[in-house]
Write an enzyme that holds these catalytic residues in place. Sequence first.
Site, PDB file in Angstrom:
ATOM      1  CB  ALA A  80      42.935  44.291  36.165  1.00 11.07           C
ATOM      2  CB  CYS A 130      38.244  44.543  34.480  1.00  7.67           C
ATOM      3  SG  CYS A 130      37.792  45.217  36.077  1.00  7.67           S
ATOM      4  CB  VAL A 187      41.458  38.877  58.277  1.00  4.17           C
ATOM      5  CG1 VAL A 187      40.710  39.326  59.521  1.00  4.17           C
ATOM      6  CG2 VAL A 187      42.731  39.689  58.103  1.00  4.17           C
ATOM      7  CG  ASN A 245      40.386  51.198  41.790  1.00  6.36           C
ATOM      8  OD1 ASN A 245      41.549  51.042  42.105  1.00  6.36           O
ATOM      9  ND2 ASN A 245      39.748  50.318  41.047  1.00  6.36           N
TER      10      ASN A 245
HETATM   11  P1  FAD Z   1      38.402  42.265  44.961  1.00  9.00           P
HETATM   12  O1  FAD Z   1      39.052  42.775  43.751  1.00  9.00           O
HETATM   13  O2  FAD Z   1      37.632  41.003  44.841  1.00  9.00           O
HETATM   14  O3  FAD Z   1      39.502  42.094  46.110  1.00  9.00           O
HETATM   15  C1  FAD Z   1      39.186  41.618  47.379  1.00  9.00           C
HETATM   16  C2  FAD Z   1      40.418  40.923  47.945  1.00  9.00           C
HETATM   17  O4  FAD Z   1      40.168  40.582  49.306  1.00  9.00           O
HETATM   18  C3  FAD Z   1      40.728  39.612  47.234  1.00  9.00           C
HETATM   19  O5  FAD Z   1      42.057  39.647  46.765  1.00  9.00           O
HETATM   20  C4  FAD Z   1      40.523  38.547  48.302  1.00  9.00           C
HETATM   21  O6  FAD Z   1      41.429  37.462  48.188  1.00  9.00           O
HETATM   22  C5  FAD Z   1      40.778  39.334  49.573  1.00  9.00           C
HETATM   23  N1  FAD Z   1      40.127  38.767  50.759  1.00  9.00           N
HETATM   24  C6  FAD Z   1      38.836  38.372  50.878  1.00  9.00           C
HETATM   25  N2  FAD Z   1      38.592  37.933  52.126  1.00  9.00           N
HETATM   26  C7  FAD Z   1      39.744  38.053  52.807  1.00  9.00           C
HETATM   27  C8  FAD Z   1      40.129  37.746  54.158  1.00  9.00           C
HETATM   28  N3  FAD Z   1      39.253  37.262  55.027  1.00  9.00           N
HETATM   29  N4  FAD Z   1      41.399  37.992  54.534  1.00  9.00           N
HETATM   30  C9  FAD Z   1      42.297  38.513  53.654  1.00  9.00           C
HETATM   31  N5  FAD Z   1      41.993  38.804  52.367  1.00  9.00           N
HETATM   32  C10 FAD Z   1      40.737  38.586  51.957  1.00  9.00           C
HETATM   33  N6  FAD Z   1      34.336  46.006  36.946  1.00  9.00           N
HETATM   34  C11 FAD Z   1      34.269  47.032  36.068  1.00  9.00           C
HETATM   35  O7  FAD Z   1      34.012  48.168  36.494  1.00  9.00           O
HETATM   36  N7  FAD Z   1      34.492  46.838  34.738  1.00  9.00           N
HETATM   37  C12 FAD Z   1      34.777  45.614  34.227  1.00  9.00           C
HETATM   38  O8  FAD Z   1      34.984  45.469  33.005  1.00  9.00           O
HETATM   39  C13 FAD Z   1      34.810  44.521  35.113  1.00  9.00           C
HETATM   40  N8  FAD Z   1      35.077  43.281  34.648  1.00  9.00           N
HETATM   41  C14 FAD Z   1      35.117  42.246  35.533  1.00  9.00           C
HETATM   42  C15 FAD Z   1      35.369  40.961  35.035  1.00  9.00           C
HETATM   43  C16 FAD Z   1      35.401  39.896  35.900  1.00  9.00           C
HETATM   44  C17 FAD Z   1      35.662  38.515  35.347  1.00  9.00           C
HETATM   45  C18 FAD Z   1      35.200  40.080  37.298  1.00  9.00           C
HETATM   46  C19 FAD Z   1      35.244  38.910  38.253  1.00  9.00           C
HETATM   47  C20 FAD Z   1      34.972  41.345  37.800  1.00  9.00           C
HETATM   48  C21 FAD Z   1      34.913  42.430  36.929  1.00  9.00           C
HETATM   49  N9  FAD Z   1      34.668  43.723  37.393  1.00  9.00           N
HETATM   50  C22 FAD Z   1      34.597  44.762  36.498  1.00  9.00           C
HETATM   51  C23 FAD Z   1      34.441  43.990  38.823  1.00  9.00           C
HETATM   52  C24 FAD Z   1      35.709  44.530  39.511  1.00  9.00           C
HETATM   53  O9  FAD Z   1      36.787  43.700  39.221  1.00  9.00           O
HETATM   54  C25 FAD Z   1      35.452  44.581  41.005  1.00  9.00           C
HETATM   55  O10 FAD Z   1      34.390  45.470  41.232  1.00  9.00           O
HETATM   56  C26 FAD Z   1      36.670  45.038  41.805  1.00  9.00           C
HETATM   57  O11 FAD Z   1      37.753  44.180  41.626  1.00  9.00           O
HETATM   58  C27 FAD Z   1      36.318  45.071  43.292  1.00  9.00           C
HETATM   59  O12 FAD Z   1      37.442  45.358  44.039  1.00  9.00           O
HETATM   60  P2  FAD Z   1      37.519  44.943  45.568  1.00  9.00           P
HETATM   61  O13 FAD Z   1      38.840  45.405  46.064  1.00  9.00           O
HETATM   62  O14 FAD Z   1      36.301  45.389  46.267  1.00  9.00           O
HETATM   63  O15 FAD Z   1      37.410  43.357  45.570  1.00  9.00           O
END
Ligand code: FAD
Length: 473
Positions: free
Chosen positions: A37, A39, A76, A326
């Site tokens: 997380a 977040c 990847v 999610n």
């Molecule tokens: P991510 O969680 O970024 O996951 C993507 C994954 O893909 C990463 O683990 C990365 O390493 C992997 N990856 C990337 N490229 C490659 C590749 N080429 N090969 C293999 N793996 C790869 N949202 C809210 O709704 N409420 C909040 O309070 C909130 N607080 C936040 C606080 C912070 C500090 C941050 C940074 C974000 C916050 N967010 C919040 C946003 C939320 O965390 C993201 O919207 C969410 O995590 C997105 O999920 P995701 O799976 O798309 O991306």
Amino acid sequence: MVVGGDAAGLSAASKCKREDPDREVVVYEKGSWVSYAHCGTPYFVKGEVDELTDLLSLSPAEVDERGIELCRNHEVLDVDTEARTVSVAGPDGEFEQPYGDLLVATGAHALTSPVDGTDLVGVHTLHGLDAAAGIRAHLLDPDTDHLADVGGEAFVDRERVERYGAMDPPETVAIVGGGYVGIEMAEAFSTHQCDVHLFQRGAHVLPPFGEAVAERVEAELREQGVRLHLETEVAELTGGEGRVEHLVCTGGTELDTELALVGVGIHPNTELVANEPVETGPGGAIVVDDHGWTGVERVYAAGDCATMEHAVTGEQDWVPLGLTANRAGRAIGSTVAGDPEPVGTIAGTGVLKAFDCEAGRTGIIDPDRAREAGFDPVSETVTAGSRSGYYPGGSATGVTLVADWDSGLLLGGSIVGTDRAAIRVDILATAIEQGATVGELERTDLAYAPPFSPVWDPVLVAAKVLRGSIEEG
Ligand code: FAD
């Protein structure tokens, strides 16, 4: 096959495997952490969350128990959508792997541009658990057992924790950027007794929340001792021996600092499909349809790297948030398993805590943006009590509503206060997703009892005032 092992990627993998247990589901994650997380990271740095591993939803072992083949530390590098293969770099070298269906769930990365000098030691961004561990190690006394403090070695970047752990805690911290991350981290740094300076290029912090929220949050930040530098653009971080020592702004303001946090936004990770016939749109994110499909056969995208349809405009938009990732991932998992499910729409609903103040926003608040979308916006801001006046614990709650003059359609809104203000924005988000008018919002049967709200909830008061304005013309 899924690229990216966090919110969108693992939601998709879990759902797909549950719906279709015979299907082979492989997840490639370039880092060590999965299902974490982001977040919660400001609260880990602050010390409210004890261990980094508390921020995991699923451990790698639990992912394994679901029958998902999880390949951590596998990046990847490239996708060939014609051959339907990906190239992967893992601990044992590079290899090619065919896929049946592909989900790009690569998230986003923190930007540092246009600030120069962000490669200096002591300059942090907050994106991921290793970054959080590094910042926390930097804030604690060098005598601390830093690896134990982050919750044991787990999968943490040991080198980063040890490097920052060896440094003296900073007295002065500079935060570049007054968005979600900058504000949440101002609270975290203050808790560690740092002298916190927050630099924001624009006239107000939190631009997506509108001025009414920003002014109240700014007052709270000042009250809590954060030094706000508004309309102050940071140009450069400088230092000696590779460590940050100084911050310089375009207008001449300067600050000596031992730690800088740069929170100036994020950019979607779309390089993987840059040479494929995949369209990118708002924010540079991958454009997908209502089922998360990219338009290229059997290639989907979800989460921070993808767009979503906006509930108000019906246009593709990019608002990277946790539930969006999610939900879209889960829907795509279901679709790929043979039970098509739409990814839904977004209203850009967000909430934020700034010390004792909290705020929420949803829909379209900015009048220019509303006009661009073809609306004629009208807006009202009210302040009303959060509980019955005679009941203790209430506080002044500010509500701004924006509607279309002609139709009365509710376009957006924000809420700010100290007593359960942020979560009230869910009322507005629901109304917007349902296409409600201000009149319909005003007639909504909201709950009332003195400990929770006055007879007329602040949201209803705002709807009443705005409907009045619309009717008066
Ligand atoms: P991510 O969680 O970024 O996951 C993507 C994954 O893909 C990463 O683990 C990365 O390493 C992997 N990856 C990337 N490229 C490659 C590749 N080429 N090969 C293999 N793996 C790869 N949202 C809210 O709704 N409420 C909040 O309070 C909130 N607080 C936040 C606080 C912070 C500090 C941050 C940074 C974000 C916050 N967010 C919040 C946003 C939320 O965390 C993201 O919207 C969410 O995590 C997105 O999920 P995701 O799976 O798309 O991306």
